[in-house]
Design an enzyme around this catalytic site. Structure first.
Site, PDB file in Angstrom:
ATOM      1  N   ARG A  89      -5.881  -8.718  -9.311  1.00 48.89           N
ATOM      2  CA  ARG A  89      -6.484 -10.055  -9.433  1.00 48.89           C
ATOM      3  C   ARG A  89      -7.949  -9.898  -9.810  1.00 48.89           C
ATOM      4  O   ARG A  89      -8.477  -8.780  -9.845  1.00 48.89           O
ATOM      5  CB  ARG A  89      -6.404 -10.783  -8.092  1.00 48.89           C
ATOM      6  CG  ARG A  89      -6.992  -9.967  -6.940  1.00 48.89           C
ATOM      7  CD  ARG A  89      -7.101 -10.736  -5.655  1.00 48.89           C
ATOM      8  NE  ARG A  89      -7.352  -9.902  -4.499  1.00 48.89           N
ATOM      9  CZ  ARG A  89      -8.527  -9.392  -4.134  1.00 48.89           C
ATOM     10  NH1 ARG A  89      -9.587  -9.617  -4.893  1.00 48.89           N
ATOM     11  NH2 ARG A  89      -8.653  -8.656  -3.040  1.00 48.89           N
ATOM     12  N   GLU A 110      -3.409   6.825   7.608  1.00 49.59           N
ATOM     13  CA  GLU A 110      -3.996   7.810   6.710  1.00 49.59           C
ATOM     14  C   GLU A 110      -5.066   8.623   7.430  1.00 49.59           C
ATOM     15  O   GLU A 110      -5.667   8.159   8.408  1.00 49.59           O
ATOM     16  CB  GLU A 110      -4.662   7.116   5.512  1.00 49.59           C
ATOM     17  CG  GLU A 110      -3.713   6.585   4.485  1.00 49.59           C
ATOM     18  CD  GLU A 110      -4.447   5.944   3.316  1.00 49.59           C
ATOM     19  OE1 GLU A 110      -3.824   5.809   2.252  1.00 49.59           O
ATOM     20  OE2 GLU A 110      -5.636   5.582   3.467  1.00 49.59           O
ATOM     21  N   LYS A 147       0.810  -1.211   0.000  1.00 52.19           N
ATOM     22  CA  LYS A 147       0.000   0.000   0.000  1.00 52.19           C
ATOM     23  C   LYS A 147       0.848   1.268   0.000  1.00 52.19           C
ATOM     24  O   LYS A 147       0.463   2.290  -0.565  1.00 52.19           O
ATOM     25  CB  LYS A 147      -0.943  -0.011   1.206  1.00 52.19           C
ATOM     26  CG  LYS A 147      -2.127  -0.942   1.066  1.00 52.19           C
ATOM     27  CD  LYS A 147      -3.060  -0.809   2.267  1.00 52.19           C
ATOM     28  CE  LYS A 147      -4.370  -1.547   2.040  1.00 52.19           C
ATOM     29  NZ  LYS A 147      -4.198  -2.986   1.891  1.00 52.19           N
TER      30      LYS A 147
END
Length: 668
Positions: free
Chosen positions: A290, A198, A117
């Site tokens: 994916r 975040e 990430k």
């Protein structure tokens, strides 16, 4: 032909989903299975299957080297990883390439970039894709950075996905324990304890864009999916298109997702996820490299088979799609059927399914992606998802109505599940009016619990008692119906509905049936009954019930997705029940595991004083950490388990002694 032989490195419904398309294309399919999955549907439906040696996930479905060896021995041309397990493992993708096997997905570089990430966020930021304010680093650095940010903040596993390894922190006092728990969870599931924090958007929506890219530079998007209905950061209901976006924002987000894929030379199917605030500002969240769990809603509105496109581009062929040729038709909505208990904070509910009747399917309108088609075992080792139910219709209102109706037809006995929770949620005004966010389930928890109980009451409980009595009577058939009725009069009179009261039930006569419950007579007509299915009319309305028995003798009766566990008690059994109840009161200091799982952390020590709701220990089950809390103020008397131990349902974990101020005074 795309490939001759395809190995599917997964299990359950996604393995079956991939298999379906591959076999339609004439591709020979190869399945893998751990010992627990020896008789699983994906094994039975494959053209051939191979056993994975080992017991744990790391030894079986996560064992990249073993899977490569099987693929080579089976002469597989390609490996499709599905989702989860090794689907976003860069090492596995590279291993496939090194051994001359096509990986049906992106290359290792793309997976590595987007799989972290932190790296993904920095890359997106560097090319001008909007991102949220945040920080990375070790625990000490993140603590300092978090204190400079405005709470609440979101802690995420840098290598995470699928809702695992995420926590919201509302105040600085909770920061240290949240960082530790998230890092531990990240290490367990992803092998990397690195974290990212975040800024936390208060009422965000989760909206993601599906992209497809080939090896010739062609990239398209297949519009977006709204995935804001979540519990424990995992999606529950997904729909396409998003009812939130304007045409302008839809186009902008789609183009942004395509731009991101182009800039990183992405290949195959991928999903670019965004958080969207109330002003429709959007921020890059992550990219899943994916096929997604929720891909069917995109297939339903575009008519495009995503697995077929994955196989096409992996084999080197060009995408036969142009952006201007892809259009939205109607609306699709998906509900995930989970083995969990919504009334107990969605705690996992593995165990044996003793009766399974899904709704009737309609080609192009109602689809069921599932790994089961009858009684089976849901294991605590794997994800708790049982099935995905997908409905398409001309607009959102009709799709919601269709899914609500289909969920009413879904009958599942033996384990707790979220079917009733789902059709209750779909019927709320806020959901229908698209007044939603990722906090919807949490914010509406009390209202949904109340509505579920209200919905249960729409079918009177005495009708379940009547149906159970009729099922029992049918099972106890003898030469004389009056002997049957006499049997009920004399012996089997008491029915207990588990977790509720005991009722006296007596079948007094037939044609029409007169059933007396607690001295009140009820008449039912036009009875049609067999071992598992019952129809009757009550006051002019037709009711349909289903009955099953589990291997351990439990009986279940259901109607319209509402399930009760029932027992027939004799007076002796009733007295035994009272004795058990008295014994339980004496044992109420034993803290029992609410599920089978693994103890990952013990938060207390022997002799320690604890307050009500303090975390005593953490049990992991079905990829979720579950905190076991103190039910009262007390002192830890004994601890019977160690970290790493496997525990069974209702196994004693520790003993907690009531804390008495008098005892404290006497000992001081």
């Amino acid at each position: 032909m795309y490939y001759k032989r395809l190995l599917i490195a997964n299990r359950g419904e996604i393995a079956l989903r991939i298999m379906r398309t591959a076999q339609n294309l004439g591709i020979h399919t190869i399945a893998l299975y751990a010992e627990l999955d020896r008789k699983a549907e994906h094994v039975m439906n494959a053209d051939e299957a191979y056993l994975l040696n080992g017991k744990s996930l790391q030894e079986t479905y996560l064992n990249a080297n073993q899977i490569i060896e099987i693929a080579k021995n089976a002469n597989a041309d390609a490996i499709h990883p599905g989702y989860g397990f090794l689907a976003e493992n860069a090492v596995f993708s590279q291993l496939c390439a090194d051994h001359g096997i096509d990986f049906v997905g992106p290359d290792a570089d793309a997976i590595e970039l987007m799989g972290n990430k932190v790296n993904a966020r920095e890359f997106a930021k560097s090319i001008g894709v909007p991102v949220l304010e945040g920080a990375i680093g070790n625990s000490q650095q993140l603590t300092i950075a978090a204190l400079e940010m405005q709470f609440p903040i979101l802690i995420k596993a840098a290598s995470g996905g699928g809702g695992k390894g995420m926590r919201i922190v509302h105040k600085k006092e909770d920061l240290k324990s949240a960082l530790e728990a998230t890092s531990r969870e990240a290490e367990t599931y992803f092998g990397d304890g690195t974290l990212l924090i975040e800024k936390y958007i208060q009422r965000p929506r989760h909206i993601e864009v599906q992209v497809l890219a080939d090896k010739h530079g062609n990239v398209v998007h297949l519009f977006e999916r709204e995935c804001s209905i979540q519990r424990r950061f995992q999606k529950v209901i997904e729909e396409a298109p998003s009812p939130t976006l304007s045409p302008e924002i839809r186009k902008e987000m789609g183009n942004m997702a395509v731009f991101l894929a182009q800039e990183m030379n992405y290949i195959n199917a991928g999903t670019v996820e965004f958080l969207v605030d109330e002003e429709l500002n959007y921020y890059f969240l992550e990219m899943n490299t994916r096929i997604q769990v929720e891909h069917p809603v995109t297939e339903m509105i575009t008519g495009i088979d995503l697995v077929e496109k994955q196989l096409r581009v992996a084999s080197g062929r060009k995408l036969n799609l142009r952006q201007e040729d892809i259009h939205i038709k109607g609306h699709a909505i998906e509900a995930r059927i989970y083995a969990e208990d919504p009334e107990k904070d969605f705690i996992p509910s593995p165990g044996d399914i003793c009766y399974y009747k899904p709704p009737k399917l309609f080609e192009g309108r109602l689809r069921l992606d599932s790994s089961i088609n009858g009684p089976c075992t849901i294991y605590s080792d794997y994800d708790p998802m049982i099935a995905k139910l997908i409905v398409w219709d001309e607009n959102r209102d009709l799709a919601i109505e269709g899914l609500h109706h289909a969920l009413h037809e879904y009958e599942l006995h033996g384990i707790k599940n979220n079917i009733m929770y789902l059709h209750t949620l779909l019927n709320t005004r806020d959901f229908k009016q698209n007044n939603i966010s990722t906090h919807f389930c949490k914010e509406h928890a009390e209202a949904l619990a109340f509505k579920m109980q209200k919905e249960k009451s729409e079918i009177p409980t005495f009708l379940f008692h009547i149906s159970f009595a009729l099922f029992e009577l049918n099972q106890e058939k003898s030469d004389s119906v009056w002997q049957q009725i006499g049997y009920w009069r004399q012996e089997g009179k008491r029915i207990k509905m588990v977790d509720q009261d005991v009722f006296d039930v007596e079948i007094k006569s037939e044609k029409p049936y007169c059933i007396q419950i607690n001295e009140i007579d009820y008449y039912v007509e036009n009875v049609c009954v067999d071992d598992t299915h019952l129809l009757f009319e009550f006051k002019g309305k037709r009711f349909q019930f289903y009955r099953s028995k589990s291997a351990d003798g439990k009986s279940f009766v259901s109607c319209q997705g509402i399930v009760y566990e029932l027992e027939r008690w004799s007076e002796i059994q009733s007295n035994l029940g009272k004795t058990d109840l008295e014994g339980q009161i004496k044992r109420d200091a034993e803290i029992l595991s609410p599920m089978p799982g693994r103890v990952v952390k013990i938060e207390v020590r022997k002799g320690q004083k604890v307050a009500k709701n303090d975390v005593l220990l953490i049990v992991e089950a079905m990829k979720m950490e579950n905190s076991i809390r103190a039910p009262f103020d007390g002192i830890v008397e004994s601890i019977f388990v160690s970290e790493g131990d496997q525990v069974q349902n209702r196994m004693t974990l520790l003993e907690l002694k009531h804390f008495s101020s008098k005892l404290a005074d006497a000992s001081s």
